[in-house]
Write a protein that holds these residues in place. Structure first.
Motif, PDB file in Angstrom:
ATOM      1  N   ASN A 154       7.301   1.696 -25.901  1.00 48.67           N
ATOM      2  CA  ASN A 154       7.192   3.149 -25.775  1.00 48.67           C
ATOM      3  C   ASN A 154       6.109   3.606 -24.806  1.00 48.67           C
ATOM      4  N   ILE A 155       5.500   2.705 -24.048  1.00 48.06           N
ATOM      5  CA  ILE A 155       4.527   3.125 -23.045  1.00 48.06           C
ATOM      6  C   ILE A 155       5.201   3.191 -21.678  1.00 48.06           C
ATOM      7  N   PRO A 156       4.688   4.028 -20.756  1.00 46.34           N
ATOM      8  CA  PRO A 156       5.307   4.140 -19.431  1.00 46.34           C
ATOM      9  C   PRO A 156       4.947   2.965 -18.529  1.00 46.34           C
ATOM     10  N   GLU A 157       5.783   2.740 -17.546  1.00 50.59           N
ATOM     11  CA  GLU A 157       5.510   1.716 -16.545  1.00 50.59           C
ATOM     12  C   GLU A 157       4.442   2.220 -15.576  1.00 50.59           C
ATOM     13  N   SER A 158       3.743   1.293 -14.910  1.00 49.91           N
ATOM     14  CA  SER A 158       2.733   1.659 -13.919  1.00 49.91           C
ATOM     15  C   SER A 158       3.369   2.449 -12.779  1.00 49.91           C
ATOM     16  N   PRO A 159       2.809   3.616 -12.416  1.00 52.32           N
ATOM     17  CA  PRO A 159       3.376   4.397 -11.307  1.00 52.32           C
ATOM     18  C   PRO A 159       3.275   3.669  -9.971  1.00 52.32           C
ATOM     19  N   ILE A 160       2.272   2.807  -9.823  1.00 52.98           N
ATOM     20  CA  ILE A 160       2.156   2.049  -8.577  1.00 52.98           C
ATOM     21  C   ILE A 160       3.315   1.072  -8.455  1.00 52.98           C
ATOM     22  N   TYR A 161       3.651   0.387  -9.540  1.00 55.56           N
ATOM     23  CA  TYR A 161       4.805  -0.525  -9.512  1.00 55.56           C
ATOM     24  C   TYR A 161       6.084   0.251  -9.223  1.00 55.56           C
ATOM     25  N   LEU A 162       6.271   1.399  -9.867  1.00 60.20           N
ATOM     26  CA  LEU A 162       7.471   2.198  -9.663  1.00 60.20           C
ATOM     27  C   LEU A 162       7.588   2.660  -8.220  1.00 60.20           C
ATOM     28  N   SER A 163       6.460   3.086  -7.641  1.00 67.43           N
ATOM     29  CA  SER A 163       6.473   3.553  -6.260  1.00 67.43           C
ATOM     30  C   SER A 163       6.805   2.427  -5.296  1.00 67.43           C
ATOM     31  N   ARG A 164       6.234   1.253  -5.542  1.00 66.59           N
ATOM     32  CA  ARG A 164       6.489   0.121  -4.657  1.00 66.59           C
ATOM     33  C   ARG A 164       7.949  -0.319  -4.723  1.00 66.59           C
ATOM     34  N   CYS A 165       8.597  -0.041  -5.832  1.00 65.07           N
ATOM     35  CA  CYS A 165      10.019  -0.388  -5.973  1.00 65.07           C
ATOM     36  C   CYS A 165      10.926   0.732  -5.483  1.00 65.07           C
ATOM     37  N   GLY A 166      10.328   1.778  -4.904  1.00 65.85           N
ATOM     38  CA  GLY A 166      11.129   2.883  -4.391  1.00 65.85           C
ATOM     39  C   GLY A 166      11.543   3.887  -5.445  1.00 65.85           C
ATOM     40  N   ARG A 167      11.037   3.784  -6.650  1.00 67.39           N
ATOM     41  CA  ARG A 167      11.408   4.688  -7.750  1.00 67.39           C
ATOM     42  C   ARG A 167      10.402   5.836  -7.809  1.00 67.39           C
ATOM     43  N   THR A 168      10.411   6.659  -6.729  1.00 64.41           N
ATOM     44  CA  THR A 168       9.384   7.682  -6.551  1.00 64.41           C
ATOM     45  C   THR A 168       9.439   8.759  -7.622  1.00 64.41           C
TER      46      THR A 168
END
Length: 445
Positions: A154-168
């Motif tokens: 139930n915790i969110p994923e790291s925004p840095i990881y999401l951004s690097r994967c193109g999931r802006t």
């Protein structure tokens, strides 16, 4: 803790010989080293949250199941190896995650919380070990796996990881959820880079160390972790019953161990406001000096005991020294060292290089743990305490020379230490203190 519990459980059907006991004591370090080497790849492939869900938790659950149901010593060793993998991932992934989801104002506080929870776990093991044997302890630890999974789910994923994967869009949603008041991600985390799908390998991570901006802080972080292990805390905290028994305390050694556990938790709580209020480098210097001094006192006690010169109030010296030793360790090494290692590394390479530094930690731990019994037999308990005290005093000089202050410092300021100053110099960060409001969040430490 399990090796100590086995050593003190006469009713157990499994009685390891000295070589097997040495492996039980140290094999988790090999698993932790391997896990740290794989942590960067796991974080790039699965994310920080995913690596915990699908790698860390299964390693713990399987390991403790093997230990609890083991019919032989070698299955216990396998279980210890698997829990070591879980431990290596635990010390690699959450620290990167915390640095990436917090701002400068709260990072110091949250960076200490994992240590507090770890010490609460140690205390719970001490208390449970009063009534449970080693297999019972293993099953108890295994039962934590389900709530662990539910919380991380139930915790969110790291925004840095999401951004690097193109999931802006997801990254932006997480920054809003976490109240990270920034208009944009760091330059090195923009979707256009995408890190080639984050298909990094261990070899690729090692190649990055050719860059001076990476290998200098990496070596210093590795050195800090060496002296963390050189305080002997990971060894002594798992051998308290044996140490207090050898010291012939005036109180039951199991009761003394529970007292030590309470002290550990209390000092971990005190470390939170200390990490928030004082410079990390200063805390490390005080911690190193204090632990070295206490180890010297402990060595002196065991030396005098061997000469039959201990009587009266001196019999309380080991537990008092050990309590003070814990207090000094927790105020610096135990609370901020892992965070400092993550903070000194470049943001763009942290998720891969930080686990390499932590893998070195566990190599050091394996060497210290595997050599502890032979060295104690060769040097006596007094000699081994003095040996670790000497290493800890060297560690103080190392921290003073090679570790920059990281509290309230930007990534650029920390990098400046290694490009313009580094060794045997005043901290160049003093000349370029940021005049920015630290309440403004940056994804860079």
């Amino acid at each position: 803790m399990f090796e100590s519990a086995m050593a003190n459980n006469a009713s157990s059907s499994i009685h390891p010989n000295p070589m097997e006991a040495n492996f039980i004591r140290s094999i988790h370090s090999v698993g932790a080293t391997l896990a740290c080497l794989l942590a960067g790849f796991a974080m790039s492939l699965l994310g920080r949250r995913g690596a915990t869900l699908y790698c860390t938790i299964p390693a713990y659950v399987c390991g403790y199941l093997f230990i609890g149901s083991a019919p032989s010593v070698w299955l216990i060793i396998l279980g210890r190896f698997l829990t070591g993998i879980g431990l290596g991932l635990t010390l690699s992934v959450p620290t990167v995650y915390i640095v990436e989801i917090t701002n400068l104002r709260v990072r110091g506080t949250l960076g200490v919380v994992p240590n507090l929870l770890c010490q609460i776990g140690i205390f719970a093991t001490y208390v449970s070990g009063r009534w449970l044997d080693w297999s019972g302890l293993a099953f108890l630890a295994c039962s934590v796996g389900l709530p662990f999974f539910l919380v991380v789910w139930n915790i969110p994923e790291s925004p840095i990881y999401l951004s690097r994967c193109g999931r802006t869009e997801e990254a932006t949603r997480v920054t809003t959820l976490l109240d990270l008041k920034t208009a944009s991600l760091p330059v090195d985390c923009q979707p256009k880079q995408k890190l080639d799908g984050e298909t990094h390998t261990i070899l690729g991570s090692i190649k990055k160390l050719k860059n001076p901006e990476v290998w200098k802080p990496f070596l210093c972080g590795l050195g800090l972790m060496f002296f963390f292990q050189a305080t002997a805390y990971p060894l002594l905290i798992g051998s308290t019953v044996e140490l207090f028994r050898e010291a012939h305390l005036a109180v039951d050694e199991h009761l003394a161990t529970i007292i030590v556990g309470i002290v550990i938790v209390l000092n971990s709580i005190v470390a939170i406001p200390l990490a928030r209020s004082y410079d990390r480098k200063s805390l490390l210097l005080v911690s190193g000096t204090g632990t070295a001094s206490c180890l010297f006192v402990l060595g002196t006690f065991f030396y005098l005991k061997d000469l039959d010169m201990i009587e009266g109030y001196l019999t309380w010296m080991p537990i008092i020294s050990f309590i003070v030793y814990i207090a000094f360790f927790m105020c610096g090494y135990g609370s901020v060292s892992w965070l400092v290692v993550a903070e000194v590394l470049p943001t763009s390479e942290r998720s891969f290089v930080y686990p390499l530094a932590i893998s070195g930690t566990w190599l050091f731990n394996f060497v210290f743990a595997h050599s502890y019994i032979p060295m104690t037999l060769a040097m006596s308990t007094a000699g081994i305490m003095w040996f670790y005290a000497s290493l800890s005093f060297v560690g103080v000089a190392f921290v003073a020379s090679c570790i920059p202050e990281t509290r309230n410092q930007t990534a650029e300021q920390i990098a400046h230490f290694y490009t313009q100053g580094w060794i045997f110099c005043t901290d160049p960060n003093n000349d370029i203190k940021a005049k920015t409001d630290i309440s403004e969040t940056s994804f860079e430490p």
